[in-house]
Design an enzyme around this catalytic site. Structure first.
Site, mmCIF file in Angstrom:
data_model
loop_
_atom_site.group_PDB
_atom_site.id
_atom_site.type_symbol
_atom_site.label_atom_id
_atom_site.label_comp_id
_atom_site.label_asym_id
_atom_site.label_seq_id
_atom_site.Cartn_x
_atom_site.Cartn_y
_atom_site.Cartn_z
ATOM 1 N N HIS A 37 -10.338 -5.708 -3.057
ATOM 2 C CA HIS A 37 -8.330 -5.962 -2.460
ATOM 3 C C HIS A 37 -8.725 -6.359 -0.835
ATOM 4 C CE1 HIS A 37 -9.770 -1.154 -2.121
ATOM 5 N NE2 HIS A 37 -8.570 -1.608 -1.156
ATOM 6 N N ASP B 129 1.232 -1.258 -0.128
ATOM 7 C CA ASP B 129 -0.248 -0.087 -0.369
ATOM 8 C C ASP B 129 1.003 1.575 0.402
ATOM 9 O OD1 ASP B 129 -3.515 0.844 1.056
ATOM 10 O OD2 ASP B 129 -1.554 2.019 1.165
ATOM 11 N N ILE B 130 0.676 2.581 -0.683
ATOM 12 C CA ILE B 130 1.514 3.512 -0.885
ATOM 13 C C ILE B 130 1.775 3.900 0.349
ATOM 14 C CG2 ILE B 130 0.330 4.620 -1.932
ATOM 15 C CD1 ILE B 130 3.648 4.544 -3.148
ATOM 16 N N HIS C 225 -6.601 -5.671 2.654
ATOM 17 C CA HIS C 225 -5.288 -5.588 3.186
ATOM 18 C C HIS C 225 -4.885 -6.191 4.158
ATOM 19 C CE1 HIS C 225 -6.609 -0.596 2.154
ATOM 20 N NE2 HIS C 225 -7.527 -1.680 2.358
ATOM 21 N N GLU D 20 -12.659 3.439 -0.991
ATOM 22 C CA GLU D 20 -12.224 4.871 -1.809
ATOM 23 C C GLU D 20 -11.720 3.741 -3.194
ATOM 24 O OE1 GLU D 20 -7.627 5.764 -0.439
ATOM 25 O OE2 GLU D 20 -7.079 5.873 -2.084
HETATM 26 P P1 5GP Z 1 -9.469 1.178 0.386
HETATM 27 O O1 5GP Z 1 -10.432 1.410 -1.101
HETATM 28 O O2 5GP Z 1 -9.499 0.347 0.970
HETATM 29 O O3 5GP Z 1 -10.627 2.088 2.100
HETATM 30 O O4 5GP Z 1 -8.274 1.954 0.563
HETATM 31 C C1 5GP Z 1 -8.191 2.108 -0.710
HETATM 32 C C2 5GP Z 1 -6.644 1.459 -0.217
HETATM 33 O O5 5GP Z 1 -5.440 1.335 -1.730
HETATM 34 C C3 5GP Z 1 -5.252 2.806 0.621
HETATM 35 O O6 5GP Z 1 -4.725 2.245 1.713
HETATM 36 C C4 5GP Z 1 -4.678 3.818 -0.033
HETATM 37 O O7 5GP Z 1 -3.756 4.012 0.220
HETATM 38 C C5 5GP Z 1 -4.496 2.227 -1.427
HETATM 39 N N1 5GP Z 1 -4.250 3.274 -2.711
HETATM 40 C C6 5GP Z 1 -4.797 4.202 -2.975
HETATM 41 N N2 5GP Z 1 -3.876 4.023 -4.836
HETATM 42 C C7 5GP Z 1 -3.009 3.543 -4.472
HETATM 43 C C8 5GP Z 1 -1.967 2.991 -5.749
HETATM 44 O O8 5GP Z 1 -1.794 4.227 -6.714
HETATM 45 N N3 5GP Z 1 -0.892 2.231 -5.547
HETATM 46 C C9 5GP Z 1 -0.797 1.712 -4.049
HETATM 47 N N4 5GP Z 1 0.240 0.795 -3.936
HETATM 48 N N5 5GP Z 1 -1.809 1.670 -3.377
HETATM 49 C C10 5GP Z 1 -2.996 2.389 -3.000
#
Ligand code: 5GP
Length: 129
Positions: A92, A28-29, A94, A87
């Site tokens: 995915h 995760d970035i 975590h 987001e």
């Molecule tokens: P969620 O959709 O589970 O709420 O969060 C999405 C996760 O993806 C976040 O923790 C965010 O930091 C990660 N994320 C979003 N865009 C990118 C990206 O371009 N690259 C990476 N490696 N992680 C990302």
């Protein structure tokens, strides 16, 4: 095409940890803790529970392999598992190394993680697969 599909296709760089024909794992970035890894199906599905049963079972088994390697590579008590998906509309899982409950706090992310450290963590996990 989702941002994760672009990562899988190599159009956007990532700290890759593992890959097979159906799944891709990368750091995760904005990690909540060092080693925070995302496991993503190559098939674009938004909501994890819309994934069909066989594919979802395979995804969990793939995540287990990644988590096992993470636990060898990173000092921690356990690998925590969370699904949010609020987001990025591409399912995915975590995976987060945990010493304590607070290590899985999505309100506190590591800002601008050092690229060299991220690269090393990804390589260490991959070496333990
Ligand atoms: P969620 O959709 O589970 O709420 O969060 C999405 C996760 O993806 C976040 O923790 C965010 O930091 C990660 N994320 C979003 N865009 C990118 C990206 O371009 N690259 C990476 N490696 N992680 C990302």
């Amino acid at each position: 095409m989702t941002i994760f599909s672009k990562i899988i296709a190599g159009e956007i760089p990532s700290y890759k940890v593992a890959e097979d024909d159906k799944f891709y794992a990368f750091l995760d970035i904005n990690p909540v803790n060092w080693g925070h890894t995302l496991v993503v199906p190559k098939q674009e599905v938004d909501y994890i529970f819309d994934i069909d049963d066989d594919q979802l079972a395979d995804m969990i088994v793939f995540a287990k392999k990644v988590a096992t390697a993470m636990k060898k590579a990173i000092p921690c008590r356990k690998i925590g598992v969370t699904v949010l998906g609020l987001e990025v509309p591409h399912a995915h899982i975590h995976l987060v190394p945990l010493q304590k409950e607070g290590d899985m706090d999505f309100k506190h992310k590591i800002d601008n993680p050092d690229p060299e450290k991220m690269k090393k963590i990804a390589a260490d996990i991959a070496a333990n697969l």
